[in-house]
Design a protein around this motif. Structure first.
Motif, mmCIF file in Angstrom:
data_model
loop_
_atom_site.group_PDB
_atom_site.id
_atom_site.type_symbol
_atom_site.label_atom_id
_atom_site.label_comp_id
_atom_site.label_asym_id
_atom_site.label_seq_id
_atom_site.Cartn_x
_atom_site.Cartn_y
_atom_site.Cartn_z
ATOM 1 N N PHE A 140 0.831 -1.196 0.000
ATOM 2 C CA PHE A 140 0.000 0.000 0.000
ATOM 3 C C PHE A 140 0.869 1.251 0.000
ATOM 4 O O PHE A 140 1.771 1.392 0.816
ATOM 5 C CB PHE A 140 -0.896 -0.010 1.243
ATOM 6 N N ALA A 141 0.593 2.157 -0.933
ATOM 7 C CA ALA A 141 1.432 3.352 -1.095
ATOM 8 C C ALA A 141 0.768 4.615 -0.598
ATOM 9 O O ALA A 141 1.278 5.721 -0.827
ATOM 10 C CB ALA A 141 1.819 3.517 -2.558
ATOM 11 N N GLY A 142 -0.363 4.495 0.085
ATOM 12 C CA GLY A 142 -1.002 5.665 0.668
ATOM 13 C C GLY A 142 -1.416 6.686 -0.367
ATOM 14 O O GLY A 142 -2.067 6.366 -1.358
ATOM 15 N N THR A 143 -1.019 7.924 -0.168
ATOM 16 C CA THR A 143 -1.382 9.000 -1.084
ATOM 17 C C THR A 143 -0.452 9.056 -2.294
ATOM 18 O O THR A 143 -0.680 9.859 -3.203
ATOM 19 C CB THR A 143 -1.320 10.362 -0.368
ATOM 20 N N GLY A 144 0.592 8.253 -2.269
ATOM 21 C CA GLY A 144 1.563 8.284 -3.356
ATOM 22 C C GLY A 144 2.633 9.338 -3.179
ATOM 23 O O GLY A 144 3.540 9.457 -4.009
ATOM 24 N N ARG A 145 2.539 10.091 -2.089
ATOM 25 C CA ARG A 145 3.548 11.112 -1.801
ATOM 26 C C ARG A 145 4.336 10.670 -0.571
ATOM 27 O O ARG A 145 3.746 10.490 0.501
ATOM 28 C CB ARG A 145 2.886 12.472 -1.556
ATOM 29 N N PRO A 146 5.636 10.483 -0.694
ATOM 30 C CA PRO A 146 6.416 10.004 0.450
ATOM 31 C C PRO A 146 6.396 11.011 1.584
ATOM 32 O O PRO A 146 6.339 12.225 1.359
ATOM 33 C CB PRO A 146 7.831 9.835 -0.127
ATOM 34 N N PRO A 147 6.445 10.526 2.821
ATOM 35 C CA PRO A 147 6.430 11.443 3.965
ATOM 36 C C PRO A 147 7.747 12.188 4.091
ATOM 37 O O PRO A 147 8.784 11.754 3.582
ATOM 38 C CB PRO A 147 6.232 10.498 5.159
ATOM 39 N N ARG A 148 7.689 13.313 4.756
ATOM 40 C CA ARG A 148 8.909 14.006 5.131
ATOM 41 C C ARG A 148 9.680 13.106 6.091
ATOM 42 O O ARG A 148 9.093 12.501 6.993
ATOM 43 C CB ARG A 148 8.564 15.332 5.809
ATOM 44 N N VAL A 149 11.006 13.021 5.915
ATOM 45 C CA VAL A 149 11.819 12.109 6.719
ATOM 46 C C VAL A 149 12.783 12.897 7.603
ATOM 47 O O VAL A 149 13.546 13.740 7.125
ATOM 48 C CB VAL A 149 12.612 11.136 5.832
ATOM 49 N N LEU A 150 12.729 12.612 8.893
ATOM 50 C CA LEU A 150 13.675 13.138 9.873
ATOM 51 C C LEU A 150 14.568 11.993 10.326
ATOM 52 O O LEU A 150 14.072 10.895 10.602
ATOM 53 C CB LEU A 150 12.922 13.732 11.060
ATOM 54 N N VAL A 151 15.855 12.225 10.363
ATOM 55 C CA VAL A 151 16.789 11.226 10.877
ATOM 56 C C VAL A 151 17.493 11.801 12.096
ATOM 57 O O VAL A 151 18.072 12.893 12.035
ATOM 58 C CB VAL A 151 17.822 10.806 9.812
ATOM 59 N N ALA A 152 17.426 11.073 13.207
ATOM 60 C CA ALA A 152 18.108 11.481 14.436
ATOM 61 C C ALA A 152 19.523 10.918 14.418
ATOM 62 O O ALA A 152 19.734 9.744 14.099
ATOM 63 C CB ALA A 152 17.354 10.964 15.651
ATOM 64 N N ALA A 153 20.504 11.757 14.753
ATOM 65 C CA ALA A 153 21.896 11.330 14.657
ATOM 66 C C ALA A 153 22.753 12.092 15.645
ATOM 67 O O ALA A 153 22.456 13.234 16.007
ATOM 68 C CB ALA A 153 22.411 11.556 13.238
ATOM 69 N N SER A 154 23.851 11.444 16.052
ATOM 70 C CA SER A 154 24.811 12.108 16.925
ATOM 71 C C SER A 154 26.246 11.755 16.563
ATOM 72 O O SER A 154 27.161 12.513 16.878
ATOM 73 C CB SER A 154 24.559 11.730 18.396
ATOM 74 N N ARG A 155 26.459 10.627 15.899
ATOM 75 C CA ARG A 155 27.805 10.186 15.548
ATOM 76 C C ARG A 155 28.068 10.407 14.063
ATOM 77 O O ARG A 155 27.124 10.504 13.268
ATOM 78 C CB ARG A 155 28.005 8.719 15.931
ATOM 79 N N PRO A 156 29.338 10.479 13.673
ATOM 80 C CA PRO A 156 29.677 10.872 12.299
ATOM 81 C C PRO A 156 28.970 10.080 11.202
ATOM 82 O O PRO A 156 28.440 10.672 10.255
ATOM 83 C CB PRO A 156 31.194 10.677 12.248
ATOM 84 N N ARG A 157 28.944 8.744 11.290
ATOM 85 C CA ARG A 157 28.339 7.973 10.200
ATOM 86 C C ARG A 157 26.855 8.269 10.039
ATOM 87 O O ARG A 157 26.357 8.408 8.915
ATOM 88 C CB ARG A 157 28.549 6.469 10.423
ATOM 89 N N MET A 158 26.140 8.386 11.167
ATOM 90 C CA MET A 158 24.723 8.699 11.074
ATOM 91 C C MET A 158 24.499 10.138 10.647
ATOM 92 O O MET A 158 23.574 10.440 9.882
ATOM 93 C CB MET A 158 24.034 8.427 12.406
ATOM 94 N N LEU A 159 25.325 11.054 11.132
ATOM 95 C CA LEU A 159 25.201 12.451 10.712
ATOM 96 C C LEU A 159 25.414 12.586 9.212
ATOM 97 O O LEU A 159 24.699 13.336 8.526
ATOM 98 C CB LEU A 159 26.211 13.317 11.464
ATOM 99 N N GLU A 160 26.378 11.866 8.694
ATOM 100 C CA GLU A 160 26.657 11.943 7.261
ATOM 101 C C GLU A 160 25.522 11.340 6.444
ATOM 102 O O GLU A 160 25.115 11.896 5.417
ATOM 103 C CB GLU A 160 27.987 11.237 6.961
ATOM 104 N N LEU A 161 24.983 10.207 6.896
ATOM 105 C CA LEU A 161 23.832 9.620 6.202
ATOM 106 C C LEU A 161 22.648 10.576 6.226
ATOM 107 O O LEU A 161 21.990 10.805 5.211
ATOM 108 C CB LEU A 161 23.465 8.287 6.844
ATOM 109 N N ALA A 162 22.370 11.129 7.413
ATOM 110 C CA ALA A 162 21.250 12.062 7.542
ATOM 111 C C ALA A 162 21.440 13.281 6.653
ATOM 112 O O ALA A 162 20.501 13.757 6.013
ATOM 113 C CB ALA A 162 21.095 12.489 8.999
#
Length: 280
Positions: A140-162
């Motif tokens: 199921f794809a809902g409205t067809g519009r992807p949601p806004r995405v927030l990524v929580a991060a504190s370390r370099p690898r996650m910060l860079e991905l975010a």
């Protein structure tokens, strides 16, 4: 730096029942908060259910996870729930995700799923972003519009991905982190984001508002108000509403932080600050 207007989210917690939770959503909207957010722990209501109730209780309030532990669910299950919430809320849902949290391993054990290594959990965050943007065939794809995405991060690898993939980067920092520590994290995001930095919303959390925090502060955060104040911690705002507003404006102008979440027990205390900064 691009145009960064303030947004304020309310981190909901501790409602005694569904009626109180719905009431919190309505009050958050009345006060001018942009979002009502909920945590993802096995000791709190399932986020999808809680957020659907909140969105149904308010007319325009956005709702979001802050943050969903992607290590405790299959990737396509998260994409399915995200699409369903977008559908149910009229695209007022924001998908906040992270690679884990203190105690996340215990949640995974309780739910009967493997928690995975740090590298596996980080990779899972990227997989969830992909799946939410392009649901698998038959899902199921809902409205067809992807949601806004927030990524929580504190370390370099996650910060860079975010920095490379998220719409919003939320800085998960230790309680005593001050402006200098925040500036270092913003620098990492700026470097990794490159040309898209001006498009990335930056988020910090305020856990304490006012000069005389309640007694439960030490238990919840592991530090007291004096330690937070002495460290100049970004987790605490003190002074008059104007002084608090000036502090947030300075951080926005110097570092680009324009999305601020506030702990629900301080919703009313923070309201005068929100009013000063609304639309700015």
């Amino acid at each position: 730096m691009g145009d960064r207007r303030f947004r304020f989210g309310l981190m909901g917690a501790g409602a005694r029942d569904g009626a109180a939770w719905a009431g919190l959503a309505r009050r958050a909207e009345e006060l001018g908060y942009a979002t009502l957010l909920t945590a993802d722990t096995t000791g709190t209501p399932a986020p999808a259910v809680a957020l659907a109730v909140a969105a149904g209780a308010a007319a325009s309030l956005r709702v979001g996870t802050f943050v969903l532990n992607t290590a405790t669910r299959p990737v396509n299950m998260i994409a399915w729930e995200a699409a369903s919430l977008a559908f149910a809320t009229g695209d007022r849902f924001e998908l906040g995700i992270g690679a884990g949290r203190p105690g996340g391993g215990a949640d995974a054990e309780l739910l009967g799923v493997p928690y995975g290594s740090a590298a596996e959990r980080i990779a899972r965050v990227g997989q969830v972003i992909d799946a939410a943007a392009r649901p698998a065939e038959g899902l199921f794809a809902g409205t067809g519009r992807p949601p806004r995405v927030l990524v929580a991060a504190s370390r370099p690898r996650m910060l860079e991905l975010a920095a490379r993939r998220a719409d919003t980067v939320a800085f998960g920092v230790p309680p005593l982190t001050g402006d200098d520590g925040l500036a270092d994290l913003v620098g990492t995001v700026r470097k990794a984001a490159g040309g898209r930095f001006d498009e990335v919303e930056l988020c910090t959390s305020v856990h304490v508002v006012g000069d005389e925090p309640p007694e439960w502060l030490r238990t919840r955060m592991g530090v007291d108000a004096a330690a937070l104040s002495s460290a100049g911690a970004i987790a605490m705002l003190s002074g008059t509403p104007r002084q608090m507003a000036d502090t947030l404006t300075r951080r926005r102008d110097e570092l680009g932080v324009s999305y601020v979440t506030v702990a629900a027990p301080f919703a009313e205390d923070f309201a005068p600050v929100l009013e000063l900064l609304a639309g700015r």
